[in-house]
Write a protein that holds these residues in place. Structure first.
Motif, PDB file in Angstrom:
ATOM      1  N   MET A   1       0.713  -0.820   0.209  1.00 15.84           N
ATOM      2  CA  MET A   1      -0.008  -0.257   0.281  1.00 15.84           C
ATOM      3  C   MET A   1       0.886   0.670  -0.049  1.00 15.84           C
ATOM      4  O   MET A   1       1.749   1.514   1.034  1.00 15.84           O
ATOM      5  CB  MET A   1      -1.027  -0.329   1.462  1.00 15.84           C
ATOM      6  N   PHE A   2      -0.324   2.419  -0.476  1.00 15.37           N
ATOM      7  CA  PHE A   2       0.933   3.252  -0.578  1.00 15.37           C
ATOM      8  C   PHE A   2       0.137   4.907  -0.541  1.00 15.37           C
ATOM      9  O   PHE A   2      -0.380   5.062   0.264  1.00 15.37           O
ATOM     10  CB  PHE A   2       1.873   3.349  -1.956  1.00 15.37           C
ATOM     11  N   LEU A   3       1.306   5.650   0.000  1.00 12.78           N
ATOM     12  CA  LEU A   3       0.615   6.996  -0.408  1.00 12.78           C
ATOM     13  C   LEU A   3       1.275   7.949  -1.339  1.00 12.78           C
ATOM     14  O   LEU A   3       2.635   7.987  -1.185  1.00 12.78           O
ATOM     15  CB  LEU A   3       0.810   8.211   1.730  1.00 12.78           C
TER      16      LEU A   3
ATOM     17  N   ARG B   1       5.949  13.038  -3.309  1.00 15.05           N
ATOM     18  CA  ARG B   1       6.975  11.984  -2.827  1.00 15.05           C
ATOM     19  C   ARG B   1       6.200  10.518  -2.697  1.00 15.05           C
ATOM     20  O   ARG B   1       4.930  10.272  -2.330  1.00 15.05           O
ATOM     21  CB  ARG B   1       8.148  11.943  -1.816  1.00 15.05           C
ATOM     22  N   VAL B   2       7.037   9.106  -2.598  1.00 14.59           N
ATOM     23  CA  VAL B   2       6.013   7.920  -2.275  1.00 14.59           C
ATOM     24  C   VAL B   2       6.266   7.325  -1.187  1.00 14.59           C
ATOM     25  O   VAL B   2       7.698   7.250  -1.011  1.00 14.59           O
ATOM     26  CB  VAL B   2       6.147   7.089  -4.058  1.00 14.59           C
ATOM     27  N   PHE B   3       4.999   7.711  -0.866  1.00 19.25           N
ATOM     28  CA  PHE B   3       6.178   7.100   1.663  1.00 19.25           C
ATOM     29  C   PHE B   3       4.685   4.945   1.484  1.00 19.25           C
ATOM     30  O   PHE B   3       3.777   4.654   0.472  1.00 19.25           O
ATOM     31  CB  PHE B   3       4.992   7.534   2.280  1.00 19.25           C
ATOM     32  N   VAL B   4       5.295   4.078   1.618  1.00 25.73           N
ATOM     33  CA  VAL B   4       5.122   3.072   2.055  1.00 25.73           C
ATOM     34  C   VAL B   4       5.332   2.507   2.526  1.00 25.73           C
ATOM     35  O   VAL B   4       6.766   2.515   3.525  1.00 25.73           O
ATOM     36  CB  VAL B   4       5.648   1.123   0.579  1.00 25.73           C
ATOM     37  N   ALA B   5       4.766   1.514   3.746  1.00 27.16           N
ATOM     38  CA  ALA B   5       5.330   0.677   4.756  1.00 27.16           C
ATOM     39  C   ALA B   5       5.350  -1.054   4.735  1.00 27.16           C
ATOM     40  O   ALA B   5       5.195  -1.300   3.852  1.00 27.16           O
ATOM     41  CB  ALA B   5       4.461   0.960   5.928  1.00 27.16           C
TER      42      ALA B   5
END
Lengths: 148, 148
Positions: free
Chosen positions: A41-43, A48-52
């Protein structure tokens, strides 16, 4: 087959997908050249792209040694590819606005889970195409600069 | 969320997808650890994956130096991942049955195009899952052997 889109139209469609899609595919590689690929899943937040993911994952191990990643959104006939530099961010170091936005977008407050960290992907190159007739003109970002 | 599938059911669903899907994502890496990822049409033939791409592509350059690839089929919520060893095959060395099957499945007789070659991916590990509750038991092949 639809006529090829302009660069500006591709960027418009790209931004829509970045704002509405939940998942992406994230490719990384070991220093020995072994590729890795997983869905996450991403934001999309301020360019910028953020994933966890888990701190012990192959992706985090790869990116801690070779911070190059390639992300793919969506479908094989509606392609968005993002090459960029990855930065690992401990959950307790993530900006509260990003944490809140990530939780709101994905429905998952990853920072509250033990053993998870974040990856920030700074786009350097982005390619957008649907079918063969859009392969020409697929670049919409080069060296971090939008082409329209 | 549906209950997790058995290994046998996952293999059943996997084979269906291998026979009916047209495209996959193929990840490779350079010896320096730079990941690459592209969508390609594929054929599943006698336990192996075949794709075609240009001889000068980044994928072919990567795999000629590090023959490890990871393929992903389908969707981020219906995941099939295949790790394997890649072999490059010149178009004129491809078995005629495979050429014919590839053309029939994809609608594209890649071997007739100048500058294209084939990649054969021999699966070593395959993972199949949909949602979080299927992460356990996701392996359906290890070291080239089916687990059911």
């Amino acid at each position: 087959m639809a006529p090829p889109r302009s660069t500006a139209q591709r960027i418009h469609d790209l931004v829509y997908r970045l704002r509405t899609d939940i998942d992406l595919w994230l490719a990384s590689a070991s220093p020995e050249g072994v590729p890795h690929l997983i869905p996450l899943m991403f934001l999309w937040f301020e360019g910028r792209v953020f994933v966890a993911t888990t701190e012990t994952s192959v992706t985090v191990r790869n990116l801690s040694r070779r911070p190059r990643a390639r992300a793919a959104l969506g479908h094989t006939r509606d392609v968005i590819l993002i090459d960029g530099w990855a930065t690992l961010i401990a959950a307790d170091r993530l900006h509260p606005d990003i944490r809140a936005a990530f939780a709101a977008e994905t429905g998952w407050d990853a920072a509250s889970y033990e053993g998870y960290c974040f990856i920030e992907l700074e786009p350097e190159w982005i390619g957008v195409w649907r079918e063969e007739n859009e392969m020409a003109g697929r670049d919409v970002m080069r060296k971090g600069a939008w082409l329209a």
